[in-house]
Every structure is written in C-alpha cells, then in structure tokens.
Design a protein around this motif. Sequence first.
Motif, short mmCIF file in Angstrom:
data_model
loop_
_atom_site.label_atom_id
_atom_site.label_comp_id
_atom_site.label_asym_id
_atom_site.label_seq_id
_atom_site.Cartn_x
_atom_site.Cartn_y
_atom_site.Cartn_z
N GLN A 43 0.83 -1.21 0.00
CA GLN A 43 0.00 0.00 0.00
C GLN A 43 0.86 1.26 0.00
OE1 GLN A 43 -2.63 0.34 3.38
NE2 GLN A 43 -3.81 2.00 2.46
N ARG A 74 -9.22 -3.70 -2.35
CA ARG A 74 -9.41 -4.24 -0.99
C ARG A 74 -10.40 -5.38 -0.94
NH1 ARG A 74 -9.01 1.09 2.97
NH2 ARG A 74 -7.30 2.10 1.83
N CYS A 113 -7.99 -10.61 -2.54
CA CYS A 113 -6.72 -10.77 -1.83
C CYS A 113 -5.98 -12.01 -2.32
CB CYS A 113 -6.96 -10.89 -0.33
SG CYS A 113 -7.98 -12.30 0.15
N VAL A 159 -4.02 -9.96 2.41
CA VAL A 159 -4.51 -8.66 1.95
C VAL A 159 -3.32 -7.80 1.53
CG1 VAL A 159 -6.59 -8.75 3.36
CG2 VAL A 159 -4.51 -7.73 4.30
N TRP A 183 -9.63 2.54 -5.53
CA TRP A 183 -9.45 1.14 -5.16
C TRP A 183 -10.77 0.37 -5.28
CZ3 TRP A 183 -12.59 -0.55 -1.26
CH2 TRP A 183 -13.06 0.40 -0.35
#
Length: 287
Positions: free
Chosen positions: A188, A200, A203, A218, A246
């Motif tokens: 990130q 998000r 994953c 994640v 995102w």
Amino acid sequence: MMFSKKKRWHALPGQELTELDKQVMYWEKKGKLVPTRDLVKTPEQIEGIRRSGVVNTGVLDEVARRIHAGMTTLEIDRICHDYCVGHGGVPACLGYEGFPKSVCVSINEVVCHGIPKDTVVLKEGDIVNVDFTTILDGYYADASRMYVIGKTTPEKEQLVRVARECLEIGAEAAKPYCFVGDIGHAIQKHAEKYHYGVVRDLCGHGVGLQFHEEPEVVHFGHRGTGMLLVPGMVFTIEPMINMGTWKVFIDADDEYGWEVITGDEKPSAQWEHTFLMTEHGVEILSY
C-alpha cells in the motif's frame, strides 16, 4: 478477520519444542492469529507444489511467446488449457464455482476474473492480465502476469511497472515469523506514492493442497496484523493496483457474475506469484 481464542497450535507429543513451536506459541499467547499445523506443508507436499509450479510457469511462458494484437481471449484460453493438459495438469479454474473457462484474461479496466470469449479481440495498447492455476497430481500452483500489447501509453506502462514493484516489495516484506499485514503495509505504501488504489475486496491466499486456503493475504493495512507466517507455508501475493480508485464492481453484463471492473473504469494491473516461506524468506514456486 475473526479467529477463535481456542488454542490452535500444539507441540507434537513426545517431541521437544522446535523453534517453530516456540515462535507460534509465543505469538498465540500474545493474542495473534497463528496458523494451524496443517497449513505448514511437509517436504513431500512442497515438492508436489513445486512440480505443479513448473507447469504453471510454463503456461504463462507459452502465452508470452504467442500473445499478440488481433487474437481473441478465447485463443489464450485454448493455449493455456492445451499446455497444461499436455504436461499432465488440470486447469483449476475450469468449472470452479461455475467459472466457464480454463483461465482468467482481464484487459485494461477489468481487474480480474475476465472470462475468455471469441468476441473479445486484443488490440494495440491493451494491457492484459493472464491468471492461471494448475493442478498436478493433486497439488495447486497459481500465478498471473501482465502483458502489454504492442505500444501502449506511458501511463499504462507505469501502472504495469508499479504493480510489479508492489509484488516484489510485498515479497521482500515477507519474512519468517512476520505477519500478513507487513506485506500489505509495504504494498500500500508503494502504490500510494503514485496515487494508485490498492483493491481491498480481493486478496492473495494460501494455496497448495487446495485452490484457496488460509491465510487471506490482503494487500493493504498495518504491520503486525493478520496471520503469522511461518516456514513451510505456501501462499500467493497478488496485488491488484488501480490507476484510480481502489473500489470495484461486478460487470452487470457478465452472465456468470465473475468479471471485476474498476469503480471509475480506469486501468488496473496485477502480478501474482506462488511463494513458499522458508527460514530465510520467500522462494518463488510459480511466476
């Protein structure tokens, strides 16, 4: 992620505590999420996953040799399927929860799970993610790569490059007895230097004996959170990096309900490897 307060790790009867036992039990007492013993692969299982990874890497190498403007995404599906089956494997995606093809092919604003079709033709300037999972003798390996079709824009070139850097930085952060959150934090931090969004809603994951295992890996978050990663665990890191927001949505025109699109329909890029955690860091099993 919620987890039980019940003990998840026990030393093997009649054996002295190993360094692995000590580390897991220490962090468990601290209230951290720790793996169950079955998530630590045996040497025989690791070798099986490694062999599957060789075939899986070969699939994506074959795509690299043959992908070009003017071909359909269905042709890519056939290339992947035929290579995998020809080397003794089974395409894990085919029929998985209703997925109709052997590979995911995601173009430009499609983040992931793009369904190959004979009506979708690659064109100059497209950026394309090809995501394939092989089952060989019951063992799974999973990877994806980005392919740039001809010459694209500087903005898309940068996105593809930074997405790969995010994977590499995440792998560097993955140390024995670190936490999943250490990986996500590093990814990130790098992506947001470029004002990119890190998806998000999806994953990475454990892999090897099944398609998707614990832990959830994640690609955002804080150090020291998520599951403890210990030697012998096998998992993917696969950050999905969007040029804009995102946020994502499911394509309403997808009859199968699989294709994920960026919320602002700007391009997205993703790279994925299967990793083995060792005593010294991660080893790539498929790329």
